[in-house]
Design a protein around this motif. Structure first.
Motif, PDB file in Angstrom:
ATOM      1  N   GLN A   1      -7.836  -6.832 -11.407  1.00  0.00           N
ATOM      2  CA  GLN A   1      -6.192  -6.515 -10.933  1.00  0.00           C
ATOM      3  C   GLN A   1      -6.357  -5.462  -9.691  1.00  0.00           C
ATOM      4  O   GLN A   1      -5.057  -5.945  -9.485  1.00  0.00           O
ATOM      5  CB  GLN A   1      -6.331  -6.070 -12.608  1.00  0.00           C
ATOM      6  N   ILE A   2      -7.054  -4.492  -9.557  1.00  0.00           N
ATOM      7  CA  ILE A   2      -7.017  -4.007  -8.416  1.00  0.00           C
ATOM      8  C   ILE A   2      -6.262  -4.622  -6.716  1.00  0.00           C
ATOM      9  O   ILE A   2      -6.294  -4.049  -6.712  1.00  0.00           O
ATOM     10  CB  ILE A   2      -8.544  -2.865  -8.670  1.00  0.00           C
ATOM     11  N   ARG A   3      -7.683  -5.483  -6.637  1.00  0.00           N
ATOM     12  CA  ARG A   3      -7.716  -6.629  -5.397  1.00  0.00           C
ATOM     13  C   ARG A   3      -6.249  -7.083  -5.318  1.00  0.00           C
ATOM     14  O   ARG A   3      -5.615  -6.574  -3.883  1.00  0.00           O
ATOM     15  CB  ARG A   3      -8.743  -7.186  -5.104  1.00  0.00           C
ATOM     16  N   LYS A   4      -5.545  -7.581  -6.946  1.00  0.00           N
ATOM     17  CA  LYS A   4      -4.407  -8.201  -6.671  1.00  0.00           C
ATOM     18  C   LYS A   4      -3.725  -7.653  -6.164  1.00  0.00           C
ATOM     19  O   LYS A   4      -2.742  -7.818  -5.387  1.00  0.00           O
ATOM     20  CB  LYS A   4      -4.531  -8.911  -7.853  1.00  0.00           C
ATOM     21  N   ARG A   5      -3.166  -5.720  -6.477  1.00  0.00           N
ATOM     22  CA  ARG A   5      -2.209  -4.973  -6.503  1.00  0.00           C
ATOM     23  C   ARG A   5      -2.342  -4.499  -4.880  1.00  0.00           C
ATOM     24  O   ARG A   5      -1.738  -4.384  -4.152  1.00  0.00           O
ATOM     25  CB  ARG A   5      -2.631  -3.659  -7.761  1.00  0.00           C
ATOM     26  N   ARG A   6      -3.771  -4.417  -4.554  1.00  0.00           N
ATOM     27  CA  ARG A   6      -3.559  -4.200  -3.142  1.00  0.00           C
ATOM     28  C   ARG A   6      -3.473  -5.058  -2.455  1.00  0.00           C
ATOM     29  O   ARG A   6      -2.675  -4.908  -1.097  1.00  0.00           O
ATOM     30  CB  ARG A   6      -5.368  -3.869  -2.901  1.00  0.00           C
ATOM     31  N   ARG A   7      -3.494  -6.469  -2.792  1.00  0.00           N
ATOM     32  CA  ARG A   7      -3.033  -7.545  -1.793  1.00  0.00           C
ATOM     33  C   ARG A   7      -1.375  -7.577  -1.955  1.00  0.00           C
ATOM     34  O   ARG A   7      -0.849  -7.901  -0.224  1.00  0.00           O
ATOM     35  CB  ARG A   7      -3.687  -8.775  -2.145  1.00  0.00           C
ATOM     36  N   LEU A   8      -0.541  -7.134  -3.078  1.00  0.00           N
ATOM     37  CA  LEU A   8       0.894  -7.394  -3.138  1.00  0.00           C
ATOM     38  C   LEU A   8       1.195  -6.199  -2.439  1.00  0.00           C
ATOM     39  O   LEU A   8       2.642  -6.443  -1.716  1.00  0.00           O
ATOM     40  CB  LEU A   8       0.849  -7.624  -4.556  1.00  0.00           C
ATOM     41  N   ILE A   9       0.917  -5.117  -2.502  1.00  0.00           N
ATOM     42  CA  ILE A   9       0.956  -3.747  -1.889  1.00  0.00           C
ATOM     43  C   ILE A   9       1.062  -3.929  -0.322  1.00  0.00           C
ATOM     44  O   ILE A   9       1.995  -3.421   0.673  1.00  0.00           O
ATOM     45  CB  ILE A   9       0.314  -2.529  -2.201  1.00  0.00           C
TER      46      ILE A   9
END
Length: 466
Positions: free
Chosen positions: A452-460
């Motif tokens: 979830q953290i990697r996905k949040r960073r990619r979205l940002i």
């Protein structure tokens, strides 16, 4: 029947103090100057396992400062109390000794064909024997009874003497929950006492063209169409900066207390001076108290059609914030429109005694929300979930929801008006209170997984490039 005992005497001998001592109350206004009590005041007192009705009266011999018209009315009220009483407590001052006024009263007391008790008050500090010695010379009465109304000395002996004169004891019920209490309030000289005399059909309280005739709050029980009522005649309430006399200050306090303890307030206005700043102040105080309100515009007779039209427009403009009140145009002197006041009283009592369950009140709330939704606060709509009754006198409705602390005052008034219409209330205000629950997840922080953290960073990062 419950025996009635009247307390009479010269001014400033302690009649009101003895009345408060016997009734175990502070109903009568007490001050260290003559002429404070003017109207008859009634209260219940215990006689061991029975009871009696005690009547406080004004001083018969007036001081030089008393107006002749008022003093004559006070004496008339006192003589009427003697006539309707079963026994009389003739109170004298033990410190002042036997006075000319006492000798004049002795001639009147000798003509009374009922038990008369000579009571010597204010014996504290001088001794009972010394206080009553001089009064033995009056003659024609039983031995004087020494008491101290302020300290309570000799009161038990006095009650025993009174009890012995009533062989057939009766019991009484001091609490009468079905009695409707009506407080008549207003500025000085607007016709409050005249209205009470008109309603009761007798000269029960003093009336005069002089303002400030009524000094104490007088309770007047009466019956109309087999219904029990209790009228409270209050002293006129003036502006605060005009009240300098100590007695008037106490009178105003008791008038305000009468508003708190009554079921319905009858505000009397003068049709020739509608509506003053003080009247609006009184309306605001009544509105804050949450009491049901009837506005009686007095002295309506003799006005021209144009004057009546102007007064109606002024009332509509200046009393808009208290639109639930019932308004009547009356003449207390001639009785015009007085009977209609009690039509409104009966409607208000029926309104106050209604009972609504929570589901019905919640339905009214949802109707109001659907017709006019609550405003948006920080981008979110206020949610009103359910409502229920929170109490009577004043009528309170508790509403539960989210963000209710941000509801504006105009929407609160809208809800109160909607509830009044749907509940079919007459002359009765509705207090709306809100309660909101805290968010149970406001302190809870969700722990993100590595994915979830990697996905949040990619979205940002994606939003940043765009």
């Amino acid at each position: 029947m419950t025996p009635v005992v009247a307390i009479v005497g010269c001014p400033n001998v302690g009649k009101s103090t003895l009345f408060n001592r016997l009734t175990r109350s502070r109903s009568a206004l007490v001050a260290n100057e003559p002429g404070v009590t003017r109207d008859r005041q009634y209260g219940y007192a215990n006689l061991q396992d029975s009871g009696m009705l005690v009547c406080d009266t004004g001083g018969i011999a007036g001081s030089a400062e008393d107006h002749k018209q008022i003093q004559g009315a006070i004496s008339e009220q006192t003589m009427q109390a003697i006539a309707e009483a079963d026994a009389v407590l003739w109170l004298v001052d033990g410190r002042s000794g036997l006075t000319t006024g006492d000798m004049e009263l002795a001639e009147i007391m000798r003509t009374v064909v009922k038990p008369v008790f000579l009571v010597v008050n204010k014996i504290d500090g001088i001794g009972p024997e010394s206080a009553v010695a001089e009064f033995h010379s009056i003659g024609g009465f039983a031995p004087p009874v020494p008491v101290s109304a302020e300290a309570g000395d000799g009161i038990d002996n006095l009650l025993d003497r009174i009890s012995a004169s009533f062989p057939e004891r009766t019991t009484f019920q001091t609490e009468t929950p079905d009695v409707v209490t009506l407080a008549v309030v207003g500025r000085p000289n607007v016709g409050k006492s005249t209205l009470i005399n008109r309603v009761t059909g007798e000269n029960r309280v003093l009336t005069s063209t002089l303002p400030g005739t009524t000094r104490d709050s007088i309770t007047v029980p009466f019956q109309r169409r087999q219904k029990d009522y209790l009228l409270i005649d209050t002293a006129g309430i003036r502006r605060r900066h005009k009240v300098t006399d100590k007695i008037e200050k106490f009178s105003v306090i008791k008038s305000l207390k009468a508003i708190e303890t009554c079921h319905i307030v009858i505000l009397v206005l003068d049709a020739r001076d509608v509506i003053s700043d003080q009247d609006q102040t009184l309306l605001g105080m009544i509105n804050q108290s949450g009491k049901s309100l009837i506005i009686a515009v007095n002295k309506w007779d003799g006005l021209s059609h144009q004057q009546k039209l102007t007064i109606r427009q002024q009332l509509e403009r200046k009393t808009g914030f208290i639109d639930y009140a019932c308004t009547h145009h009356i003449s207390a002197l001639h009785g015009t429109g007085v009977g209609k006041l009690f039509d409104s009283v009966d409607k208000i009592i029926r309104s106050q005694r209604q009972d609504f369950n929570s589901s019905t009140i919640t339905g009214f709330l949802h109707e109001a929300s659907a017709a006019n939704p609550p405003p948006m606060v920080r981008g979110r709509r206020i949610k009103l979930k359910f409502a229920h009754l929170g109490g009577y006198d004043p009528l309170r409705i508790i509403i539960h929801g989210n963000q209710t602390q941000d509801i504006p005052a105009n929407y609160r008034r809208y809800l109160a008006s909607h509830f009044r219409k749907r509940m079919k209330l007459t002359g009765t205000p509705v207090f709306v209170e809100f309660k909101h629950g805290d968010n149970p997840y406001k302190t809870f922080r969700n722990t993100l997984t590595r994915r979830q953290i990697r996905k949040r960073r990619r979205l940002i990062e994606y939003n940043r490039k765009k």
